[in-house]
Design a protein around this motif. Structure first.
Motif, PDB file in Angstrom:
ATOM      1  N   ARG A 281      19.743  13.997  65.756  1.00 44.04           N
ATOM      2  CA  ARG A 281      19.300  15.206  66.459  1.00 44.04           C
ATOM      3  C   ARG A 281      17.973  14.977  67.172  1.00 44.04           C
ATOM      4  NH1 ARG A 281      16.343  19.895  64.806  1.00 44.04           N
ATOM      5  NH2 ARG A 281      16.150  19.051  62.704  1.00 44.04           N
ATOM      6  N   GLY A 282      17.088  14.208  66.553  1.00 43.98           N
ATOM      7  CA  GLY A 282      15.795  13.955  67.163  1.00 43.98           C
ATOM      8  C   GLY A 282      15.900  13.172  68.456  1.00 43.98           C
ATOM      9  N   ALA A 283      16.855  12.241  68.529  1.00 45.85           N
ATOM     10  CA  ALA A 283      17.032  11.458  69.753  1.00 45.85           C
ATOM     11  C   ALA A 283      17.495  12.350  70.899  1.00 45.85           C
ATOM     12  CB  ALA A 283      18.034  10.331  69.508  1.00 45.85           C
ATOM     13  N   PHE A 284      18.421  13.256  70.616  1.00 43.04           N
ATOM     14  CA  PHE A 284      18.909  14.156  71.665  1.00 43.04           C
ATOM     15  C   PHE A 284      17.853  15.192  72.050  1.00 43.04           C
ATOM     16  CE2 PHE A 284      23.006  12.611  70.046  1.00 43.04           C
ATOM     17  CZ  PHE A 284      23.645  12.318  71.239  1.00 43.04           C
ATOM     18  N   LYS A 285      17.029  15.564  71.097  1.00 38.03           N
ATOM     19  CA  LYS A 285      15.996  16.567  71.362  1.00 38.03           C
ATOM     20  C   LYS A 285      15.025  16.097  72.438  1.00 38.03           C
ATOM     21  CE  LYS A 285      12.736  19.451  68.745  1.00 38.03           C
ATOM     22  NZ  LYS A 285      12.113  19.665  67.413  1.00 38.03           N
ATOM     23  N   ASP A 286      14.876  14.787  72.571  1.00 39.09           N
ATOM     24  CA  ASP A 286      13.953  14.232  73.556  1.00 39.09           C
ATOM     25  C   ASP A 286      14.527  14.208  74.968  1.00 39.09           C
ATOM     26  OD1 ASP A 286      12.074  13.820  71.601  1.00 39.09           O
ATOM     27  OD2 ASP A 286      12.583  11.710  71.293  1.00 39.09           O
ATOM     28  N   VAL A 287      15.854  14.347  75.104  1.00 38.42           N
ATOM     29  CA  VAL A 287      16.453  14.176  76.434  1.00 38.42           C
ATOM     30  C   VAL A 287      17.242  15.390  76.917  1.00 38.42           C
ATOM     31  CG1 VAL A 287      16.562  11.663  76.263  1.00 38.42           C
ATOM     32  CG2 VAL A 287      18.482  13.029  75.423  1.00 38.42           C
ATOM     33  N   PHE A 288      17.625  16.306  76.009  1.00 36.18           N
ATOM     34  CA  PHE A 288      18.407  17.477  76.398  1.00 36.18           C
ATOM     35  C   PHE A 288      17.650  18.756  76.058  1.00 36.18           C
ATOM     36  CE2 PHE A 288      22.653  15.081  75.597  1.00 36.18           C
ATOM     37  CZ  PHE A 288      22.540  14.463  76.831  1.00 36.18           C
ATOM     38  N   PRO A 289      17.843  19.819  76.835  1.00 36.65           N
ATOM     39  CA  PRO A 289      17.242  21.101  76.458  1.00 36.65           C
ATOM     40  C   PRO A 289      17.855  21.621  75.168  1.00 36.65           C
ATOM     41  CG  PRO A 289      18.775  21.390  78.279  1.00 36.65           C
ATOM     42  CD  PRO A 289      18.622  19.912  78.081  1.00 36.65           C
ATOM     43  N   ALA A 290      17.085  22.400  74.442  1.00 37.33           N
ATOM     44  CA  ALA A 290      17.559  22.928  73.163  1.00 37.33           C
ATOM     45  C   ALA A 290      18.720  23.884  73.377  1.00 37.33           C
ATOM     46  CB  ALA A 290      16.425  23.645  72.442  1.00 37.33           C
ATOM     47  N   GLN A 291      19.712  23.788  72.498  1.00 43.09           N
ATOM     48  CA  GLN A 291      20.805  24.746  72.480  1.00 43.09           C
ATOM     49  C   GLN A 291      21.435  24.711  71.094  1.00 43.09           C
ATOM     50  OE1 GLN A 291      24.131  23.946  75.091  1.00 43.09           O
ATOM     51  NE2 GLN A 291      24.105  21.760  74.702  1.00 43.09           N
ATOM     52  N   PRO A 292      21.985  25.838  70.641  1.00 42.77           N
ATOM     53  CA  PRO A 292      22.592  25.864  69.311  1.00 42.77           C
ATOM     54  C   PRO A 292      23.909  25.103  69.293  1.00 42.77           C
ATOM     55  CG  PRO A 292      22.980  27.934  70.448  1.00 42.77           C
ATOM     56  CD  PRO A 292      22.055  27.136  71.328  1.00 42.77           C
ATOM     57  N   GLY A 293      24.318  24.679  68.104  1.00 44.13           N
ATOM     58  CA  GLY A 293      25.657  24.131  67.971  1.00 44.13           C
ATOM     59  C   GLY A 293      25.767  22.718  67.456  1.00 44.13           C
TER      60      GLY A 293
END
Length: 241
Positions: free
Chosen positions: A88-100
């Motif tokens: 999750r941390g890797a994606f948090k750096d490149v994508f805007p936050a969204q639930p799911g």
């Protein structure tokens, strides 16, 4: 159901209730696989990454290969996918936050596919997979939507998320060979920071990036112009959460 056994003792009929037998190992194993497939497709309903971890831990225990988790974690570290927050941390750096947790589900699904646990809705023939991987990076050089992806490449092997277009989701396309990487389309839907949070403005989820390849995490991503525009910045409050 409980078992009721009729016993005749000296011409008297006695009903004895026996304990319900436990499920066999094969039944437990199949049940865990079914639950993992449900959790990967609808992570918000099952607890997200925690559910993936628990189910995978149980499956590896049943298979008597618990060391496979440490091997997976090491491979993710080498790819830049493992952080103190997990993938999750890797994606948090490149994508805007969204639930799911849909993007994270796709990473665990790749591991499940290699283990033989994933039950895709369809798999791509060799020619389909080669055509997809050969042109998808160039195809993603312009902005696309969910409808564009499915119109161009057909229904996904696995849909991570629901069918409501007001929510983001992730689409995975799988070849028959489980050792080949899944081609993943990461889609987002939401509102601009200054707008009302609901409903989102886009009628369809927007494609942010295509991900595939066995190298580094960042090297596996091809961003659309929309994906580049929506990358989090240091000023983004979501990065401090």
């Amino acid at each position: 159901m409980e078992q009721v056994v009729v016993v005749i003792i000296r011409r008297k009929t006695v009903c004895v209730t026996l304990p319900t037998p436990l499920a066999a190992a094969e039944e437990i194993y199949d049940h865990l696989i079914d639950q993992l497939n449900l959790a990967l497709r609808r992570p918000g309903m099952y607890g997200g990454e925690v559910a993936f971890r628990v189910l995978i831990d149980h499956l590896l225990f049943v298979e008597r290969q618990p060391e496979a988790w440490n091997e997976l974690q090491r491979s993710w570290e080498e790819q830049g996918l493992w952080t103190p927050l997990g993938p999750r941390g890797a994606f948090k750096d490149v994508f805007p936050a969204q639930p799911g947790s849909y993007e994270v589900a796709s990473v665990y699904a790749e591991f499940a596919h290699r283990r033989g646990w994933l039950k895709p809705d369809r798999v791509l023939a060799v020619e389909e997979y080669e055509a997809l991987t050969g042109r998808v990076r160039g195809w993603a050089a312009v902005d696309r939507t969910w409808a564009d992806v499915t119109a161009e490449f057909g229904p996904p092997s696995v849909l991570f998320g629901g069918t409501n277009p007001l929510y983001g989701k992730t689409l995975g396309y799988l070849p028959k060979d489980p050792q080949l990487p899944m081609v993943v389309f990461h889609l987002w839907n939401g509102s601009e920071p200054e707008a009302e949070p609901w409903p989102p403005q886009p009628e369809q989820p927007l494609l942010l990036a295509v991900r595939f390849g066995g190298g580094s995490f960042h090297g596996s991503l091809t961003f659309t112009p929309e994906g580049e525009r929506r990358k989090p910045t240091l000023e983004d409050p979501c990065l401090t959460q």
